[in-house]
Write an enzyme that holds these catalytic residues in place. Structure first.
Site, PDB file in Angstrom:
ATOM      1  CG  ASP A  65      -4.027  -4.918  -5.929  1.00 44.90           C
ATOM      2  OD1 ASP A  65      -4.248  -4.005  -5.123  1.00 44.90           O
ATOM      3  OD2 ASP A  65      -3.777  -6.087  -5.576  1.00 44.90           O
ATOM      4  NE  ARG A  73      -2.711  -7.351  -9.329  1.00 46.08           N
ATOM      5  CZ  ARG A  73      -1.494  -7.389  -8.838  1.00 46.08           C
ATOM      6  NH1 ARG A  73      -0.456  -7.472  -9.664  1.00 46.08           N
ATOM      7  NH2 ARG A  73      -1.277  -7.347  -7.536  1.00 46.08           N
ATOM      8  NE  ARG A 137       2.514  -0.190  -5.789  1.00 49.29           N
ATOM      9  CZ  ARG A 137       2.257  -1.083  -4.836  1.00 49.29           C
ATOM     10  NH1 ARG A 137       3.254  -1.754  -4.279  1.00 49.29           N
ATOM     11  NH2 ARG A 137       1.030  -1.287  -4.428  1.00 49.29           N
ATOM     12  CE  LYS A 167      -2.662  -0.258  -3.326  1.00 52.52           C
ATOM     13  NZ  LYS A 167      -2.877  -1.510  -4.083  1.00 52.52           N
ATOM     14  CG  HIS A 168       0.049  -0.184   1.234  1.00 52.05           C
ATOM     15  ND1 HIS A 168       0.640   0.548   0.231  1.00 52.05           N
ATOM     16  CD2 HIS A 168      -0.356  -1.358   0.651  1.00 52.05           C
ATOM     17  CE1 HIS A 168       0.622  -0.136  -0.911  1.00 52.05           C
ATOM     18  NE2 HIS A 168       0.029  -1.291  -0.692  1.00 52.05           N
ATOM     19  CG  HIS A 180       4.699  -8.661  -1.415  1.00 48.13           C
ATOM     20  ND1 HIS A 180       4.734  -7.291  -1.294  1.00 48.13           N
ATOM     21  CD2 HIS A 180       3.551  -8.954  -2.089  1.00 48.13           C
ATOM     22  CE1 HIS A 180       3.661  -6.775  -1.868  1.00 48.13           C
ATOM     23  NE2 HIS A 180       2.924  -7.758  -2.353  1.00 48.13           N
ATOM     24  CG  ASP A 251      -1.468  -5.889   1.368  1.00 45.31           C
ATOM     25  OD1 ASP A 251      -1.944  -6.608   0.471  1.00 45.31           O
ATOM     26  OD2 ASP A 251      -0.591  -5.030   1.158  1.00 45.31           O
TER      27      ASP A 251
END
Length: 310
Positions: A65, A73, A137, A167-168, A180, A251
């Site tokens: 990601d 990351r 984002r 995505k998504h 999440h 995901d």
């Protein structure tokens, strides 16, 4: 990107492969590795790590990601990429498109140099006023602008030699909760989804053949299963809206919204089967969201015990 190996995309724990991780990666069910901050110390170390992974299975997908902004990351000795929101807020339209393309190219160039071949980016969700998960984002709330900037980003990253993942799917922006940690549902109709949220996916697939990441949102007015487990969203509807069916990557199946159906806990192996039977070709399953991971000596042991089966 064609599925020629196993469907599981897993994580590993450190800077070097352990003996158990080598055994796990060798398993025919494992088709990819997703890298996180804990896998990066410096450029040479991560290059060596990826080489060692490829030595075990050379056709394995190496993914990450690496969007920019708060979702990037690897940062040390990498360019700090702007968030998509920052790009979308640039007033000059030519400069906006240029930065989107440059951001994609730089991400792709730096990732390809270390051996990463898949980036779970760009986010092409339409931002809705209530959305907090995707704050900063996305490329904004205007579908045409999202399409245009995403197109520029995709051209840049492909030119640099890395495959982007959209995505998504089919659009997370209308949901103000977080998959999440919560069970996420929406009452949006398919008509409204098609009118706005699905437009970037449809338009980009007209020009590129790209993998698409599925979300774990329950679209009550479309199906009684979350998108990642929905045959309607991953099999029936794609036949009508795409020229060819995309490769779907779920995901992370350890997200809370993927772990329960009607408040009933679903074990890991059943989650994988639900996703594959619905139409996913790959599924991400990591230890990052496992509450009791301390009970296991390693992430690879958790994945072996809970995901690997006949």
């Amino acid at each position: 990107m064609q599925q020629i190996i196993g469907p599981l995309i897993i994580n590993i724990d450190g800077y070097e492969l352990t003996t158990h991780e080598i055994e796990l990666i060798s398993h025919p069910l494992v088709g990819g590795v997703i890298l996180f901050e804990n896998n990066y110390e410096n450029h040479q170390q991560v290059i060596d790590l990826i080489c060692s992974i490829k030595n075990v299975k050379d056709d394995l997908v190496i993914s990450i990601d690496h969007e920019g902004g708060r979702i990037q990351r690897f940062k040390k000795n990498f360019t700090n990429l702007p968030s998509f929101e920052f790009i979308s807020n640039i007033s000059d339209c030519v400069e906006r498109e240029r930065l989107a393309m440059c951001s994609g190219f730089i991400a792709g160039f730096e990732l390809s140099k270390i051996g990463v071949n898949i980036n779970y980016s760009p986010v092409i969700d339409i931002s809705h006023p209530s959305s907090t998960l995707l704050k900063d984002r996305t490329f904004g709330s205007n579908a045409d602008s999202v399409i245009s900037l995403s197109m520029s980003y995709v051209k840049g990253i492909i030119k640099a030699g890395v495959l982007p993942v959209l995505k998504h799917y089919p659009g997370h922006g209308s949901v103000d909760t977080d998959t999440h940690t919560q069970i996420c549902t929406t009452e949006i109709s398919f008509k409204n989804l098609l009118k706005k949220d699905l437009k970037p996916f449809i338009e980009l697939q007209k020009h590129f053949s790209l993998p698409i990441m599925t979300n774990h949102v329950l679209y009550h007015n479309i199906d009684n299963m979350i998108c990642s487990y929905s045959k309607k969203l991953l099999h029936d509807i794609p036949k009508d809206i795409f020229k060819t069916k995309p490769i779907f990557i779920s995901d992370d199946l350890e997200m809370r919204s993927a772990k329960y159906i009607n408040n009933k806990f679903i074990n890991c192996k059943d989650r994988v089967l639900l996703a594959l039977e619905a139409g996913c070709q790959y599924v991400i399953c990591t230890s990052k969201l496992v509450d009791d991971i301390d009970k296991y000596p390693s992430s690879s042991q958790y994945i072996t015990d809970n995901y690997i089966s006949e």
